[in-house]
Design a protein around this motif. Structure first.
Motif, PDB file in Angstrom:
ATOM      1  N   ASN A  66      -7.127   4.336   8.367  1.00 28.39           N
ATOM      2  CA  ASN A  66      -8.168   4.783   7.443  1.00 28.39           C
ATOM      3  C   ASN A  66      -7.725   4.662   5.988  1.00 28.39           C
ATOM      4  OD1 ASN A  66      -9.978   5.751   9.608  1.00 28.39           O
ATOM      5  ND2 ASN A  66      -8.234   7.075  10.004  1.00 28.39           N
TER       6      ASN A  66
ATOM      7  N   TRP B  76       0.792   4.342   5.888  1.00 25.54           N
ATOM      8  CA  TRP B  76      -0.668   4.323   5.801  1.00 25.54           C
ATOM      9  C   TRP B  76      -1.259   4.172   7.192  1.00 25.54           C
ATOM     10  CZ3 TRP B  76       2.202   3.137   1.701  1.00 25.54           C
ATOM     11  CH2 TRP B  76       1.737   3.525   0.442  1.00 25.54           C
TER      12      TRP B  76
ATOM     13  N   SER C 295       0.714   8.987   4.188  1.00 28.90           N
ATOM     14  CA  SER C 295       1.555  10.126   4.537  1.00 28.90           C
ATOM     15  C   SER C 295       2.973   9.737   4.160  1.00 28.90           C
ATOM     16  CB  SER C 295       1.441  10.383   6.038  1.00 28.90           C
ATOM     17  OG  SER C 295       2.216  11.480   6.417  1.00 28.90           O
TER      18      SER C 295
ATOM     19  N   LEU D 208      -5.209   6.108   4.588  1.00 28.95           N
ATOM     20  CA  LEU D 208      -4.707   7.376   4.068  1.00 28.95           C
ATOM     21  C   LEU D 208      -3.194   7.385   4.198  1.00 28.95           C
ATOM     22  CD1 LEU D 208      -7.374   9.724   5.662  1.00 28.95           C
ATOM     23  CD2 LEU D 208      -7.289   8.885   3.299  1.00 28.95           C
TER      24      LEU D 208
END
Length: 87
Positions: free
Chosen positions: A57, A54, A61, A59
């Motif tokens: 932000n 993470w 991956s 998000l």
């Protein structure tokens, strides 16, 4: 400068293999935290048998190809771009 920031955000000091990252996650109670060359943090957690990363932000991956060992370090291919903190 933005490209340099993004690239620096993908670099963590040391030679961490998949096994090392998994050990760090276990030692961290389910989350490993790494400081990037750009000075931000990445968080790693297990998702089943996969490692997810993470960014600042929040998000995620996923590591799709672990342990690409080269003379300058160990690379892990991820399925998306990790981005530095917005702001």
């Amino acid at each position: 400068p933005l490209l340099a920031q993004i690239l620096g955000y993908h670099v963590v000091a040391g030679r961490r293999t998949r096994a090392d990252i998994m050990a760090d996650i276990r030692a961290g109670g389910g989350t490993a935290v790494y400081r990037t060359q750009a000075g931000a943090t990445l968080r790693a957690r297990m998702e089943g048998s996969n490692i997810a990363i993470w960014d600042a932000n929040n998000l995620a991956s996923r590591i799709t190809v672990p342990d690409v060992v080269q003379s300058i370090g160990v690379f892990h291919v991820v399925d998306s771009v990790l981005l530095p903190p917005r702001g």
